[in-house]
Design a protein around this motif. Structure first.
Motif, PDB file in Angstrom:
ATOM      1  N   GLU A  97       0.834  -1.022  -0.104  1.00 15.52           N
ATOM      2  CA  GLU A  97      -0.119  -0.026   0.034  1.00 15.52           C
ATOM      3  C   GLU A  97       0.889   1.135  -0.076  1.00 15.52           C
ATOM      4  O   GLU A  97       0.550   2.370  -0.745  1.00 15.52           O
ATOM      5  N   GLU A  98       2.016   1.216   0.781  1.00 15.20           N
ATOM      6  CA  GLU A  98       2.840   2.293   0.760  1.00 15.20           C
ATOM      7  C   GLU A  98       3.374   2.968  -0.714  1.00 15.20           C
ATOM      8  O   GLU A  98       3.367   3.790  -1.312  1.00 15.20           O
ATOM      9  N   TRP A 100       1.812   1.891  -3.569  1.00 14.97           N
ATOM     10  CA  TRP A 100       0.816   2.415  -4.292  1.00 14.97           C
ATOM     11  C   TRP A 100       0.521   3.833  -3.984  1.00 14.97           C
ATOM     12  O   TRP A 100       0.318   4.529  -5.033  1.00 14.97           O
ATOM     13  N   ASN A 101       0.518   4.364  -2.762  1.00 11.46           N
ATOM     14  CA  ASN A 101       0.036   5.592  -2.360  1.00 11.46           C
ATOM     15  C   ASN A 101       1.113   6.424  -3.122  1.00 11.46           C
ATOM     16  O   ASN A 101       0.822   7.609  -3.401  1.00 11.46           O
ATOM     17  N   THR A 102       2.720   6.081  -3.276  1.00 10.28           N
ATOM     18  CA  THR A 102       3.640   6.779  -3.899  1.00 10.28           C
ATOM     19  C   THR A 102       3.278   6.635  -5.235  1.00 10.28           C
ATOM     20  O   THR A 102       3.418   7.892  -6.150  1.00 10.28           O
ATOM     21  N   ARG A 104       0.740   6.148  -7.177  1.00 11.76           N
ATOM     22  CA  ARG A 104      -0.499   6.939  -8.049  1.00 11.76           C
ATOM     23  C   ARG A 104      -0.375   8.345  -7.975  1.00 11.76           C
ATOM     24  O   ARG A 104      -1.226   9.024  -8.586  1.00 11.76           O
ATOM     25  N   LYS A 105       0.628   8.936  -7.291  1.00 14.26           N
ATOM     26  CA  LYS A 105       0.788  10.347  -7.346  1.00 14.26           C
ATOM     27  C   LYS A 105       1.737  10.469  -8.805  1.00 14.26           C
ATOM     28  O   LYS A 105       1.890  11.865  -8.940  1.00 14.26           O
ATOM     29  N   ARG A 129      -9.935  -0.007  -2.342  1.00 19.25           N
ATOM     30  CA  ARG A 129      -9.535   1.470  -2.163  1.00 19.25           C
ATOM     31  C   ARG A 129      -8.857   2.062  -3.430  1.00 19.25           C
ATOM     32  O   ARG A 129      -8.815   3.073  -3.897  1.00 19.25           O
ATOM     33  N   ALA A 130      -7.873   1.174  -4.012  1.00 17.16           N
ATOM     34  CA  ALA A 130      -7.376   1.689  -5.242  1.00 17.16           C
ATOM     35  C   ALA A 130      -8.325   1.675  -6.650  1.00 17.16           C
ATOM     36  O   ALA A 130      -8.260   2.607  -7.153  1.00 17.16           O
ATOM     37  N   HIS A 133     -10.006   5.037  -5.930  1.00 16.22           N
ATOM     38  CA  HIS A 133      -9.113   6.018  -6.471  1.00 16.22           C
ATOM     39  C   HIS A 133      -9.241   6.058  -8.040  1.00 16.22           C
ATOM     40  O   HIS A 133      -9.324   7.162  -8.432  1.00 16.22           O
TER      41      HIS A 133
END
Length: 401
Positions: A97-98, A100-102, A104-105, A129-130, A133
């Motif tokens: 998840e870390e 992915w959060n990076t 996706r930006k 959640r993805a 988004h």
């Protein structure tokens, strides 16, 4: 806990079917689906909804695990292999998840989404959640389409304007090259005439002296011939000097024509192909200025804008000082400081401005290039001849600017 070294990435038919639509729509382009449809001989009605039908066909095939699903899997893995390798570092749901959060930006959202959804450590919560988004991102993209269409129309209008301008510039350059060709032909005719005169003089000089009735040389006629030979020698010397000047002019004009033709062909190629980064590949440019700044002193104001565009296409920047017509010569030192090299046309600059530009260049140890004329061809030829002497761009100077 499983590790990616032993766990296998998920196949399309193993992924939650509710996510297939977003995966196909986000991670593959319309062209990808069209190409795969041709390969599989998928038949659809050819209308405005063809792409929608193809999308639905492939989404439905994802869960069946057949040939179509396997080809989709292979295409996704190949298209987004770099993202899959980046996500391979995740050894659990938290680190996944870390990443992915990076990711996706960033810019590679399709690759990151496929790498996440096919990762062996993905959990339902993270996948949901993805999916959320991506779902909301699609709404934002749809809302921006109207603005994009307006921008597209504006760009199309600009392209038409630039195309018309290109046609005009092409015709103008063609006329200039015809003028250069006529000038070269005229100079060559003068050279032929001068060489013929030299041959006639040499023949006359080698002829025997005239004799009188007694067979002795005639003093008066000999004196006249000597005076004539002396005058012809002077004319011959002048002709030799003129020949050298003409040969130099012909050579210079031919070089300018070649340089102008090369620049014009590259400009036409970039406009036709839409390559805005013309010098991104140095091989596609007459030369690459490597970000250097050229100061153009004097010249005709009507040509400055055209020269500035050419220098920009060649990965450089053009500064201009009018040589004292409206700008003070006291501003010239600050312009020289900013420049990597100085060029000025010898036919369109004041004597004081040329001397000051040379003196400032010598003081600052920067090259200067006197140009034969103020036309575009002389500018291109001057840079082509001297580009190797300019040296690399000073990074400290660039930072100071």
């Amino acid at each position: 806990m499983l590790h990616l070294g032993t766990a296998k990435r998920k196949k399309l038919w193993d992924i939650n079917t509710g996510w297939h639509c977003s995966i196909i729509g986000t991670c593959l382009t319309t062209e990808d689906l069209r190409a795969l449809a041709r390969k599989l001989h998928v038949q659809t009605h050819q209308d405005d909804s063809t792409d929608f039908r193809l999308h639905g066909h492939f989404v439905q095939a994802c869960s069946q695990g057949g040939t179509t699903a396997k080809l989709l899997q292979k295409l996704l893995d190949r298209r987004h292999s770099a993202a899959v390798r980046r996500f391979a570092k995740a050894d659990g749901p938290e680190s996944l998840e870390e990443i992915w959060n990076t990711e996706r930006k960033g810019r590679d959202i399709p690759g990151a989404y496929w790498a996440l959804m096919s990762h062996p450590h993905i959990e339902t919560g993270l996948g949901t959640r993805a999916y959320g988004h991506i779902h909301m991102l699609s709404h934002l993209v749809g809302a921006s389409n109207r603005a994009d269409l307006d921008t597209l129309r504006s760009l199309e209008t600009e392209v038409r304007t630039l195309s018309q301008r290109l046609e005009s510039e092409t015709a103008r350059h063609a006329r200039r090259m015809e003028d250069k060709d006529r000038e070269i032909a005229n100079l060559e005719r003068q050279l032929v005439a001068a060489r013929s005169a030299r041959v006639n003089f040499q023949a006359a000089a080698s002829a025997p002296a005239p004799a009188n009735l007694n067979g002795e040389p005639d003093p008066d006629q000999t004196r006249r011939l000597q005076e004539s030979a002396h005058e012809m020698a002077k004319d011959l010397e002048k002709t030799h000097r003129r020949n050298e000047e003409l040969e130099e002019a012909v050579s210079s004009l031919r070089g300018e024509v070649r340089a102008l033709e090369s620049a014009l062909l590259r400009t036409v190629h970039s406009e036709e192909t839409g390559e805005t980064d013309l010098c991104g590949g140095v091989g596609d440019c007459p030369f690459d200025l490597n970000g250097r700044c050229i100061l153009y002193v004097g010249g005709r104001l009507a040509n400055v804008h055209r020269l500035r565009e050419l220098v920009a296409q060649w990965n450089g920047e053009l500064l201009h000082h009018d040589g004292g017509m409206e700008q003070s010569l006291d501003e010239l030192p600050s312009c020289v400081v900013r420049a990597d090299a100085v060029v000025f046309p010898t036919d369109c600059i004041s004597h004081s401005a040329a001397l000051k530009a040379k003196r400032l260049c010598r003081q600052s140890m920067k090259p200067y290039v006197p140009l034969r004329g103020s036309g575009v061809s002389s500018f291109v030829a001057g840079l082509r001849e001297k580009i190797g002497d300019l040296g690399p761009r000073d990074p400290g100077l660039a930072a100071a600017e």
